[in-house]
Design a protein around this motif. Structure first.
Motif, short mmCIF file in Angstrom:
data_model
loop_
_atom_site.label_atom_id
_atom_site.label_comp_id
_atom_site.label_asym_id
_atom_site.label_seq_id
_atom_site.Cartn_x
_atom_site.Cartn_y
_atom_site.Cartn_z
N ILE A 34 0.79 -1.23 -0.06
CA ILE A 34 -0.33 -0.06 0.49
C ILE A 34 0.70 0.94 0.14
N PRO A 35 1.58 1.60 -1.27
CA PRO A 35 2.56 2.99 -1.04
C PRO A 35 1.56 4.05 -0.88
N ALA A 36 2.55 5.01 -0.64
CA ALA A 36 1.63 6.20 0.28
C ALA A 36 2.32 6.92 -1.46
N MET A 37 1.10 7.52 -2.12
CA MET A 37 1.35 7.90 -3.31
C MET A 37 0.92 9.17 -3.71
N LYS A 38 1.39 9.97 -4.43
CA LYS A 38 0.95 11.42 -4.43
C LYS A 38 0.31 11.70 -5.94
N ALA A 60 -3.86 4.31 16.57
CA ALA A 60 -4.02 5.13 15.44
C ALA A 60 -5.57 4.78 13.86
N PHE A 61 -6.17 5.52 13.73
CA PHE A 61 -7.22 5.17 13.08
C PHE A 61 -7.54 6.74 11.77
N GLU A 62 -6.45 7.62 11.45
CA GLU A 62 -6.10 8.40 10.58
C GLU A 62 -7.14 8.83 8.95
N THR A 88 -8.87 11.15 -3.79
CA THR A 88 -8.33 10.10 -2.67
C THR A 88 -9.07 10.12 -1.58
N LEU A 89 -8.95 9.42 -0.36
CA LEU A 89 -9.22 8.75 0.75
C LEU A 89 -7.95 8.24 0.95
N GLN A 90 -7.24 9.06 2.44
CA GLN A 90 -6.25 8.16 2.43
C GLN A 90 -6.33 8.01 3.95
N ILE A 91 -6.38 6.20 4.35
CA ILE A 91 -6.50 5.91 5.79
C ILE A 91 -4.79 5.83 6.63
N LEU A 92 -4.93 6.39 7.68
CA LEU A 92 -3.44 6.00 8.37
C LEU A 92 -3.96 5.18 9.28
N TYR A 93 -3.02 4.11 10.28
CA TYR A 93 -3.69 2.82 10.92
C TYR A 93 -2.57 2.74 11.84
N GLY A 152 -3.94 3.71 2.17
CA GLY A 152 -3.51 2.98 3.26
C GLY A 152 -2.31 2.88 3.60
N ASP A 153 -1.82 3.03 4.91
CA ASP A 153 -0.62 3.41 5.02
C ASP A 153 -0.38 2.57 6.77
N ASN A 154 0.80 2.46 7.38
CA ASN A 154 0.93 1.62 8.31
C ASN A 154 1.21 3.89 9.26
#
Length: 201
Positions: A38-42, A158-160, A50-55, A83-85
């Motif tokens: 789940i790469p963090a891409m721009k 976290a679940f941001e 785009t919906l990003q979830i950091l968990y 998604g990303d950690n």
């Protein structure tokens, strides 16, 4: 009988040392896997919303993220879900890594029966004498207590959630994960707002 007890103690201590080394190596691999899958891409503006979830990976929230991502893809096919950690603060990561190494060193000292205090001409504390005389219990106690402390240090809870880079929900602030209905409403509101902004421009 004494030889059998020593062999059992050595085998158990070796197993705990092996698990410690595996855990240290596996922890870095898990982080790499999460980042690869789940790469963090721009994304550029034309790529859509785009919906990003950091968990918190160590809290088990990855499964929650995957369930939510599947629901979002069904309801909002135009939505890109990332998604990303959620990485804990650096000092907590470093302290957890230090504890992992210290655990390994202490277990090794206990198994070997090496007394570092006598090497420096100091009297051995009672706790250390207990560790040496109860190697099996000592190694297990060190292993499990250290693991509990390490897990506590890297756990963020976290679940941001952010929509197009704008934070829309924070479990750290609210203390809970939003329900699917709440998230659908948040996404629908943001999609309407972004559609209105695009049509006005």
């Amino acid at each position: 009988m004494a030889e059998l007890a020593k062999l059992f103690c050595f085998s158990l201590a070796t197993l705990l040392l092996g698990l410690t080394v595996k855990e240290l190596l596996f922890a870095s691999e898990v982080t790499g896997i999460v980042q690869k899958e789940i790469p963090a891409m721009k994304f550029p503006k034309f790529a859509g919303p785009t919906l990003q979830i950091l968990y918190c990976y160590s809290c088990g929230y990855r499964q929650v993220f995957e369930q939510y991502a599947d629901a979002f893809h069904e309801k909002f096919p135009e939505l890109t879900v990332l998604g990303d950690n959620f990485t804990p603060p650096t000092y907590r990561l470093q302290l957890a890594q230090f504890l992992g190494v210290a655990k390994f060193v202490i277990i090794l000292i206990v198994v070997a029966g090496f007394n570092p205090f006598t090497a420096f001409g100091l009297q051995s504390p009672g706790v250390f004498n207990w560790l040496i005389s109860n190697k099996i219990y000592a190694c297990m106690m060190i292993f499990f207590l250290s693991n509990a402390l390490e897990a506590q240090l890297i756990s963020t809870g976290a679940f941001e959630i952010s929509f197009n880079g704008v934070p829309v929900w924070s479990k750290i602030e609210t203390g809970r994960i939003p329900s699917p209905a709440e998230l659908f409403q948040i996404i629908e509101s943001n999609l309407r707002f972004s559609n209105v902004a695009v049509s006005d421009s």
